[in-house]
Motif scaffolding. Structure first.
Motif, short mmCIF file in Angstrom:
data_model
loop_
_atom_site.label_atom_id
_atom_site.label_comp_id
_atom_site.label_asym_id
_atom_site.label_seq_id
_atom_site.Cartn_x
_atom_site.Cartn_y
_atom_site.Cartn_z
N ASN A 164 0.93 4.05 -2.70
CA ASN A 164 0.34 5.07 -2.64
C ASN A 164 1.10 6.21 -2.70
O ASN A 164 1.21 7.93 -3.46
N TYR A 192 -7.82 6.24 -7.07
CA TYR A 192 -7.91 6.06 -5.78
C TYR A 192 -8.45 7.49 -4.05
O TYR A 192 -8.35 6.74 -3.37
N VAL A 194 -7.61 -0.94 0.12
CA VAL A 194 -6.55 0.03 0.16
C VAL A 194 -7.46 0.44 1.58
O VAL A 194 -8.55 0.77 1.12
N PRO A 195 -6.73 0.75 2.59
CA PRO A 195 -7.09 1.25 3.45
C PRO A 195 -8.35 2.81 3.57
O PRO A 195 -7.47 2.95 2.84
N PRO A 196 -9.09 3.25 4.25
CA PRO A 196 -10.26 4.62 3.72
C PRO A 196 -8.57 5.12 5.10
O PRO A 196 -7.98 5.01 6.03
N HIS A 197 -9.23 6.25 4.41
CA HIS A 197 -8.56 7.60 4.76
C HIS A 197 -9.17 8.13 6.47
O HIS A 197 -10.36 8.62 6.29
N THR A 231 -10.42 5.91 -1.34
CA THR A 231 -9.61 6.31 0.20
C THR A 231 -11.24 6.85 0.92
O THR A 231 -10.51 7.57 2.21
N TYR A 232 -11.91 6.88 0.71
CA TYR A 232 -12.51 8.46 1.06
C TYR A 232 -11.70 8.81 1.44
O TYR A 232 -12.32 9.95 2.70
N ASP A 233 -10.77 9.94 0.91
CA ASP A 233 -10.22 10.91 1.29
C ASP A 233 -10.37 12.16 0.68
O ASP A 233 -10.41 12.36 -1.01
N ILE A 269 0.60 -1.01 -0.08
CA ILE A 269 -0.21 0.53 -0.02
C ILE A 269 0.45 0.57 -0.06
O ILE A 269 0.20 2.22 -1.04
N LYS A 281 -10.39 -0.51 -4.95
CA LYS A 281 -11.63 -1.67 -3.74
C LYS A 281 -10.84 -2.96 -3.66
O LYS A 281 -10.95 -3.80 -2.74
#
Length: 457
Positions: free
Chosen positions: A21, A75, A208-211, A79-81, A17, A204
């Motif tokens: 990133n 991306y 990948v970890p969410p922010h 990651t909901y960033d 990751i 997804k």
């Protein structure tokens, strides 16, 4: 045994990751080398479009850095960033604006202002462009997340073609063709959105970890926004695809109609166009009769895709104008005595008019042949022609008249015609003059070398 559970595994050779990133951030940068490469890609794409050069356009696609900002947006969604998404969209918007502005400037100063086929190909996006962008985005995201980068990214850059639509949009602004601008911009947004969407899906799947902490309501809202945007972008492309299929099928049937029902021996089709349900066909050669035209109108009805199409036939006519002959005769009559005018008029009319009529007809035929023949036979450079006279002797030695019994055509070509083409040319000229034809063909670089010299086909 084939490990079916690993056949479509995306995680086996995926990079960490942290590496993914870092790649995303680096590719989305608009500073330093990326900005220089972007400007160079813009110029290369503009020149390629301007010169209609596929190789140059492909070069611009390969070096274009636009993919980075689009994948970064996907991306950020995965990651909901929200902050990362805003930054990525800002960078992408800057790149889009710079590309259009540079293309606009280029096409303002270039002396080549006509749209090329490569430009036209990027003004009417269809559902197939959606599929290509979606597949290309998935392939690009998968390739970009491997431990070792492969040659997938260059292939995706060529398939999705991000740079040429923006340059075409710049051309549309510079030339005032708003349809070009809107169509090309629509194609770009199709590519950009579905590349971002497919990247989002791949990220997804890679988990990948969410922010930060994100509520479930935010997930639902994002999915709703993506679904709505996808629908709004896809629907117009489906309609355009339907129109493209319809136009293609009609074009196929138009060609079939021309090749099958308009295959005349002494008449050829030079060009045709189908616009507003009117098929206009330009013909050269022997003039079709009213009965033949009416038969063609009946034949076109049998083509399902041409139902309701009106047939318009355009063909040349050799109408003779006798006004000049009348003036010549009247001027000569005025010099005669009043008592001899009536007899002189008849004599001069019978003497001058046939000669004038034949001379005028020869001039018109010469103009028609020189204008129309190169369209059928590209080797032809010029044609000189005229009617040959023969003297008829009747029983009364004083009663002699001229017989216009043969037509001579001397054709200069850049390269020799094949016997079959020479025969076609002979028949076509004979259809214009309606009398036997003697055809002489000579090459421009060897004036003394004749083909068919003095031979009557």
């Amino acid at each position: 045994m084939i490990p079916w559970n690993n056949l479509f595994d995306l995680k086996g050779d995926a990079a960490s990751i942290e590496v993914i990133n870092q790649r995303i951030i680096s590719d989305a940068s608009i500073e330093g080398t990326n900005l220089i490469v972007l400007v160079m890609a813009i110029m290369i794409a503009c020149i390629g479009l301007n010169l209609n050069s596929v190789a140059v356009i492909i070069g611009a696609m390969l070096i274009s850095p636009l993919m980075g900002g689009i994948v970064a947006t996907g991306y950020g969604m995965a990651t909901y960033d929200a902050l990362f998404i805003r930054k990525s969209l800002f960078k992408l918007s800057f790149q889009i604006g710079l590309a259009i502005l540079s293309a606009y400037t280029y096409f303002l100063i270039t002396p080549l202002t006509s749209p090329t086929d490569e430009m036209l190909a990027r003004t009417t996006p269809t559902i197939w462009d959606v599929v290509v962008a979606l597949c290309g985005g998935i392939a690009g995201a998968v390739g970009n997340t491997r431990k070792e980068k492969s040659n997938v990214i260059p292939g995706v850059a060529i398939a999705t073609a991000l740079m040429p639509p923006l340059c075409t949009a710049g051309y549309g602004l510079a030339s005032g063709h708003h349809a070009f601008f809107l169509g090309a911009l629509y194609l770009f947004f199709i590519n950009a959105f579905f590349i971002a969407l497919s990247s989002f899906l791949v990220f997804k799947l890679l988990n990948v970890p969410p922010h930060g902490n994100t509520a479930e309501a935010h997930f639902r809202k994002q999915r709703l926004i993506l679904a709505t945007l996808g629908l709004l972008i896809t629907v117009p492309s489906i309609y355009l695809a339907q129109q493209t299929v319809k136009d293609t099928l009609r074009e196929v049937q138009v060609k079939s109609f021309i090749q099958t029902d308009m295959n005349f021996e002494k008449t050829s089709v030079v060009s045709y166009s189908l616009k507003n349900d009117t098929l206009t066909i330009d013909l050269v050669g022997a003039v079709l009769t009213d009965e033949q035209i009416e038969q063609l109108k009946n034949d076109i009805i049998h083509y399902p895709r041409l139902e309701g199409v009106t047939l318009s036939i355009i063909q040349g006519n050799k109408n003779l104008n006798t006004e000049d002959v009348q003036q010549l005769i009247n001027a000569r009559i005025e010099k005669q005595n009043a008592g001899d005018k009536e007899a002189s008029y008849k004599l001069l009319a019978s003497k001058y008019y046939p000669a004038y009529e034949r001379t005028t007809a020869d001039q018109e035929v010469t103009q028609i042949l020189n204008r129309q023949a190169p369209a059928l036979f590209p080797q032809i450079q010029s044609i000189r022609c005229g009617t040959l006279l023969s003297l008829n002797h009747n029983n009364d030695a004083k009663d002699e008249s001229f017989d216009y019994s043969c037509f001579l055509a001397e054709v200069t070509v850049s390269s020799p015609l094949k016997p079959y083409d020479a025969k076609r040319l002979h028949d076509w000229i004979q259809g214009q003059v309606n009398m036997p034809v003697i055809l002489n063909i000579q090459t421009s670089n060897s004036p003394s070398e004749y083909y068919g010299n003095g031979i009557q086909w």
